[in-house]
Motif scaffolding. Structure first.
Motif, mmCIF file in Angstrom:
data_model
loop_
_atom_site.group_PDB
_atom_site.id
_atom_site.type_symbol
_atom_site.label_atom_id
_atom_site.label_comp_id
_atom_site.label_asym_id
_atom_site.label_seq_id
_atom_site.Cartn_x
_atom_site.Cartn_y
_atom_site.Cartn_z
ATOM 1 N N ALA A 140 98.957 99.095 -24.571
ATOM 2 C CA ALA A 140 100.248 99.432 -23.973
ATOM 3 C C ALA A 140 101.146 100.122 -24.984
ATOM 4 O O ALA A 140 101.842 101.095 -24.662
ATOM 5 C CB ALA A 140 100.912 98.178 -23.419
ATOM 6 N N ALA A 141 101.143 99.630 -26.212
ATOM 7 C CA ALA A 141 101.957 100.249 -27.260
ATOM 8 C C ALA A 141 101.532 101.693 -27.486
ATOM 9 O O ALA A 141 102.370 102.593 -27.645
ATOM 10 C CB ALA A 141 101.850 99.446 -28.553
ATOM 11 N N GLU A 142 100.233 101.942 -27.494
ATOM 12 C CA GLU A 142 99.727 103.294 -27.705
ATOM 13 C C GLU A 142 100.114 104.216 -26.539
ATOM 14 O O GLU A 142 100.374 105.409 -26.739
ATOM 15 C CB GLU A 142 98.209 103.255 -27.856
ATOM 16 N N ALA A 143 100.161 103.658 -25.332
ATOM 17 C CA ALA A 143 100.528 104.456 -24.160
ATOM 18 C C ALA A 143 102.036 104.634 -24.033
ATOM 19 O O ALA A 143 102.484 105.464 -23.236
ATOM 20 C CB ALA A 143 99.979 103.801 -22.895
ATOM 21 N N GLY A 144 102.820 103.856 -24.779
ATOM 22 C CA GLY A 144 104.264 104.023 -24.794
ATOM 23 C C GLY A 144 105.022 103.209 -23.773
ATOM 24 O O GLY A 144 106.222 103.429 -23.568
ATOM 25 N N ILE A 145 104.356 102.241 -23.116
ATOM 26 C CA ILE A 145 105.040 101.423 -22.119
ATOM 27 C C ILE A 145 105.146 99.980 -22.600
ATOM 28 O O ILE A 145 104.406 99.547 -23.474
ATOM 29 C CB ILE A 145 104.329 101.477 -20.751
ATOM 30 N N ARG A 146 106.094 99.246 -22.022
ATOM 31 C CA ARG A 146 106.223 97.826 -22.327
ATOM 32 C C ARG A 146 105.173 97.036 -21.552
ATOM 33 O O ARG A 146 104.703 97.475 -20.493
ATOM 34 C CB ARG A 146 107.626 97.309 -21.957
ATOM 35 N N ILE A 147 104.835 95.874 -22.059
ATOM 36 C CA ILE A 147 103.868 95.023 -21.367
ATOM 37 C C ILE A 147 104.361 93.585 -21.376
ATOM 38 O O ILE A 147 104.927 93.114 -22.375
ATOM 39 C CB ILE A 147 102.466 95.112 -22.018
ATOM 40 N N THR A 148 104.166 92.910 -20.269
ATOM 41 C CA THR A 148 104.278 91.463 -20.213
ATOM 42 C C THR A 148 102.874 90.932 -20.000
ATOM 43 O O THR A 148 102.269 91.160 -18.938
ATOM 44 C CB THR A 148 105.204 91.019 -19.077
ATOM 45 N N LEU A 149 102.335 90.291 -21.027
ATOM 46 C CA LEU A 149 100.981 89.742 -20.942
ATOM 47 C C LEU A 149 101.081 88.385 -20.243
ATOM 48 O O LEU A 149 101.535 87.408 -20.823
ATOM 49 C CB LEU A 149 100.380 89.596 -22.337
ATOM 50 N N LEU A 186 99.414 83.416 -29.676
ATOM 51 C CA LEU A 186 99.559 84.859 -29.434
ATOM 52 C C LEU A 186 100.761 85.403 -30.188
ATOM 53 O O LEU A 186 101.843 84.823 -30.171
ATOM 54 C CB LEU A 186 99.743 85.131 -27.946
ATOM 55 N N LYS A 187 100.572 86.520 -30.840
ATOM 56 C CA LYS A 187 101.645 87.183 -31.580
ATOM 57 C C LYS A 187 101.983 88.496 -30.860
ATOM 58 O O LYS A 187 101.252 89.477 -30.986
ATOM 59 C CB LYS A 187 101.212 87.473 -33.023
ATOM 60 N N PRO A 188 103.058 88.509 -30.090
ATOM 61 C CA PRO A 188 103.376 89.732 -29.342
ATOM 62 C C PRO A 188 103.782 90.869 -30.257
ATOM 63 O O PRO A 188 104.423 90.668 -31.293
ATOM 64 C CB PRO A 188 104.541 89.306 -28.450
ATOM 65 N N LEU A 189 103.385 92.064 -29.877
ATOM 66 C CA LEU A 189 103.816 93.268 -30.572
ATOM 67 C C LEU A 189 105.228 93.632 -30.122
ATOM 68 O O LEU A 189 105.727 93.101 -29.126
ATOM 69 C CB LEU A 189 102.854 94.410 -30.262
ATOM 70 N N PRO A 190 105.902 94.551 -30.823
ATOM 71 C CA PRO A 190 107.194 95.032 -30.318
ATOM 72 C C PRO A 190 107.033 95.587 -28.900
ATOM 73 O O PRO A 190 106.008 96.176 -28.561
ATOM 74 C CB PRO A 190 107.562 96.149 -31.312
ATOM 75 N N ARG A 191 108.060 95.348 -28.072
ATOM 76 C CA ARG A 191 108.077 95.804 -26.690
ATOM 77 C C ARG A 191 106.982 95.142 -25.867
ATOM 78 O O ARG A 191 106.454 95.703 -24.908
ATOM 79 C CB ARG A 191 107.989 97.335 -26.622
ATOM 80 N N ALA A 192 106.645 93.908 -26.250
ATOM 81 C CA ALA A 192 105.699 93.096 -25.485
ATOM 82 C C ALA A 192 106.268 91.690 -25.327
ATOM 83 O O ALA A 192 106.936 91.176 -26.224
ATOM 84 C CB ALA A 192 104.343 93.036 -26.178
#
Length: 426
Positions: A140-149, A186-192
């Motif tokens: 998701a980070a690579e695609a440029g969108i936010r994600i809620t896992l 789990l360690k969320p990335l920025p914008r996750a």
């Protein structure tokens, strides 16, 4: 970067020549009837970023392979399990990156990923137990969108408590405590964000449903199939909605997905709980048409990704009700836009509107394509498709420019991901 919209949806109304000022990924000012100046021009109609509230990224492999012939949800599920059995963290990253890139090009700036493909095909944990979830967040980070896992609890194969079977063993952590321990790591990335999900009343025993209460955001598949309702009634003596109500997981922090086969009592019990409808998947799998007009807190998902187009999902919300009732006009355009931009359902309440203080998510829709030419901009939601999106801004960053992803060739990435999956399945 600031942007200038020839038309923009502001507070439910279409405004012209709108200057949208942005700082640190947030909208700081929205000024209609203003020259563009040095701002980047966005022609057509600018909408808030769209929210895809229910996704299973790995299902995208099945597009164009499972739609012909007869069958049901259950026969389709057999093919889906074949995909689930083959993916590993590397191939899943490649696939999810491509799928999320397609979402970005469809105007989606945030996705709720209902994630249950946790472990190795034999059920063993990877050295990093969260390798699959981390692959999704990186994609998701690579695609440029936010994600809620939405990390999903999956413990049984049926409502009567049978253990997972076949590929289902890779979905299960074995116990609620083992699942919770893994999710905590789990360690969320920025914008996750990290959320939680119960797969269904088939896959989570009642005591473990109760243990999920209080988690936010919390999602669950609910009454997607009549067989699910029948099994729940036989084992627990009630509908799935009543079962989850008894165990305290309904309410504003929860979103139930599908909610297709409901009783009147179920509809009343769901008042105040979010409902995510996935019309293209529900019709593709012959699930049925649910009572969407009677439900509250609606959001939309592309689920199995037979189509990734929230304009299509929004239109289908209305059109399916027309088919079911033989009457027109169940939802206003404003209600359809609200369902397509319901970021709060996946934990991002600061997105979904073009106003100061909100996340700078913008989607420019052409008003001169063969689909939209001559249409009233106020009804573009009912005419446009994802193919009409020309520019997408997510958190102030331009991720789609002139109808192409700014980071990578999405069509090529989808082809390469399909090839990688086939190698894994061989």
């Amino acid at each position: 970067m600031n942007f200038h919209a020839s038309h923009a949806l502001i507070g439910g109304n279409i405004q012209r020549n709108v200057l949208i000022e942005i700082e640190d990924g947030r909208i700081t000012a929205v000024v209609p009837s203003t020259p563009a100046g040095a701002a980047m021009r966005l022609r057509g109609l600018v909408l808030p970023g769209l929210a895809n509230v229910h996704s299973h990224a790995f299902h995208r492999v099945l597009r164009g392979h499972t739609h012909a012939g007869r069958g049901s949800f259950w026969t389709w599920r057999t093919r889906m399990y074949e995909v689930a059995a083959a993916l590993d963290p590397d191939s899943y990253y490649l696939l999810a990156r491509a799928v999320y890139g397609e979402m970005a090009m469809a105007g989606i700036t945030a996705v709720g990923e209902f994630h249950y493909l946790h472990h190795a095909p034999d059920g063993a944990r990877y050295n990093d137990p969260n390798a699959m979830g981390e692959a999704l967040m990186a994609a998701a980070a690579e695609a440029g969108i936010r994600i809620t896992l939405l990390d999903t609890l999956y413990l049984t194969s049926s409502a009567d408590g049978r253990p997972p079977e076949g590929v289902q063993v890779r979905f299960s952590d074995g116990s609620f405590d083992a699942w919770a321990e893994r999710v905590e790591a789990l360690k969320p990335l920025p914008r996750a964000l990290i959320g939680a999900a119960a797969h269904s009343v088939r896959a989570v025993p009642p005591a473990d449903l109760a243990a999920l209460a209080g988690r936010s955001p919390l999602h669950i598949h609910l009454s997607e199939q009549r067989a699910e309702n029948e099994q729940c009634q036989a084992v627990h003596g009630c509908t799935p909605t009543e079962l989850v109500r008894r165990h305290g997981i309904l309410g504003p922090a929860t979103t139930v997905v599908h909610a297709t086969h409901l009783t009147k009592a179920d509809i009343a019990a769901l008042d105040g709980t979010g409902v995510c409808v996935c019309p293209t998947t529900e019709r593709d799998l012959a699930d049925g048409i649910g009572p969407a007009r009677a439900l509250t807190g609606l959001s939309l998902g592309s689920d199995s990704h037979a189509v990734i187009d929230l304009f299509e999902e929004a239109r289908a919300l209305e059109m399916d009700q027309r088919l079911a009732t033989e009457e027109r006009g169940h939802f206003t355009v404003a209600e359809l836009v609200a369902a397509a931009t319901n970021h709060a359902a996946i934990g991002w309440p600061d997105a979904g509107a073009i106003e100061p203080g909100r996340r700078a998510d913008l989607v420019a829709v052409s008003l001169d394509s063969v689909r939209t030419a001559g249409a009233d901009p106020a009804q573009a939601m009912l005419a446009a498709t994802a193919a009409d999106i020309t520019h997408v801004v997510a958190d102030g960053r331009l991720i789609v420019d002139d109808s192409g992803h700014t980071g990578f060739d999405v069509a090529r990435a989808l082809r390469e991901a399909a090839t990688a999956w086939k190698r894994s399945a061989a």
